[in-house]
Design a protein around this motif. Structure first.
Motif, PDB file in Angstrom:
ATOM      1  N   LEU A 137      38.957  37.869 -21.680  1.00  0.00           N
ATOM      2  CA  LEU A 137      38.601  38.084 -20.189  1.00  0.00           C
ATOM      3  C   LEU A 137      38.557  37.350 -18.974  1.00  0.00           C
ATOM      4  O   LEU A 137      39.544  36.544 -19.183  1.00  0.00           O
ATOM      5  N   THR A 138      39.361  37.820 -17.737  1.00  0.00           N
ATOM      6  CA  THR A 138      38.580  37.306 -16.685  1.00  0.00           C
ATOM      7  C   THR A 138      37.269  36.539 -16.056  1.00  0.00           C
ATOM      8  O   THR A 138      36.867  38.228 -16.280  1.00  0.00           O
ATOM      9  N   THR A 139      37.658  35.501 -15.528  1.00  0.00           N
ATOM     10  CA  THR A 139      35.829  35.627 -14.650  1.00  0.00           C
ATOM     11  C   THR A 139      36.209  34.525 -13.437  1.00  0.00           C
ATOM     12  O   THR A 139      37.418  33.184 -13.714  1.00  0.00           O
ATOM     13  N   PHE A 140      34.789  34.711 -12.890  1.00  0.00           N
ATOM     14  CA  PHE A 140      35.106  33.502 -11.642  1.00  0.00           C
ATOM     15  C   PHE A 140      33.786  32.453 -12.467  1.00  0.00           C
ATOM     16  O   PHE A 140      33.276  32.379 -13.196  1.00  0.00           O
ATOM     17  N   ARG A 141      35.169  31.722 -12.176  1.00  0.00           N
ATOM     18  CA  ARG A 141      34.788  29.897 -13.286  1.00  0.00           C
ATOM     19  C   ARG A 141      33.331  29.838 -12.792  1.00  0.00           C
ATOM     20  O   ARG A 141      32.413  28.627 -13.899  1.00  0.00           O
ATOM     21  N   ASP A 142      32.307  29.375 -11.460  1.00  0.00           N
ATOM     22  CA  ASP A 142      32.181  28.920 -11.309  1.00  0.00           C
ATOM     23  C   ASP A 142      30.722  29.593 -11.398  1.00  0.00           C
ATOM     24  O   ASP A 142      29.451  29.263 -10.185  1.00  0.00           O
ATOM     25  N   VAL A 143      30.545  30.855 -10.928  1.00  0.00           N
ATOM     26  CA  VAL A 143      29.252  31.898 -10.712  1.00  0.00           C
ATOM     27  C   VAL A 143      28.250  32.096 -12.008  1.00  0.00           C
ATOM     28  O   VAL A 143      29.292  32.226 -12.837  1.00  0.00           O
TER      29      VAL A 143
END
Length: 179
Positions: free
Chosen positions: A115-121
């Protein structure tokens, strides 16, 4: 004692074609939560609007209050999108959808889920890390994953630092973890 949690929110199943249009509202509502992190997505179609194939979409609830959309990238199941309507958040629905994706991936012979995602959220990178996903170095990306990341950048989705993550589904290192 009777539970106050709606039974419909706990059910995870494959979507029916007629449910796909209704999932747009779920995705929009889930995307709206990112505003508290200063993230506003660019205008355009949602991920769910880009598919007419219910065999790519797991849903939770009837009517659905959350969904997980999957595809295949570099021979592995890839989680394209996971969205839960904020009115039904913090009830474990996202976790149940994610486990259903991993179970499906394992049943199809996929060695991992990417998956790809926001690192810090908090409900993105850290949430996936708590569920057995690890960050992949770009050198570990396959060619299709590299194209997907480049496409996300072109769409303007990289509004905060993003990462590629993977959860291995078998073996000792990075296994699927507790169920």
């Amino acid at each position: 004692m009777t539970s106050t949690r709606p039974v419909t929110s706990a059910e995870v199943r494959w979507a029916e074609a007629g449910e796909l249009p209704g999932l747009v509202a779920v995705e929009h509502a889930a995307d709206g939560v990112f505003a508290q992190m200063g993230i506003a997505f660019p205008a355009g179609t949602t991920m769910i609007e880009e598919t007419d194939d219910p065999s790519r979409v797991l849903v939770a609830g009837a009517p659905p209050v959350g969904f997980a959309m999957i595809g295949w990238v570099d021979g592995l199941v890839h989680l394209d999108q996971l969205a839960v309507h904020p009115d039904h958040g913090r009830q474990g629905i996202g976790g149940r959808l994610l486990e259903a994706v991993c179970d499906h991936a394992a049943s199809t012979g996929s060695a991992a889920v990417t998956l790809t995602t926001f690192r810090d959220v908090p409900w993105n990178g850290p949430w996936y890390a708590q569920r057995g996903f690890t960050v992949l170095d770009p050198a570990e990306w396959g060619p299709e994953l590299a194209v997907l990341v480049a496409h996300e950048r072109e769409l303007g989705i990289e509004l905060a630092p993003r990462v590629v993550m993977r959860r291995l589904l078998s073996g000792e290192a990075g296994g699927s973890g507790p169920r």
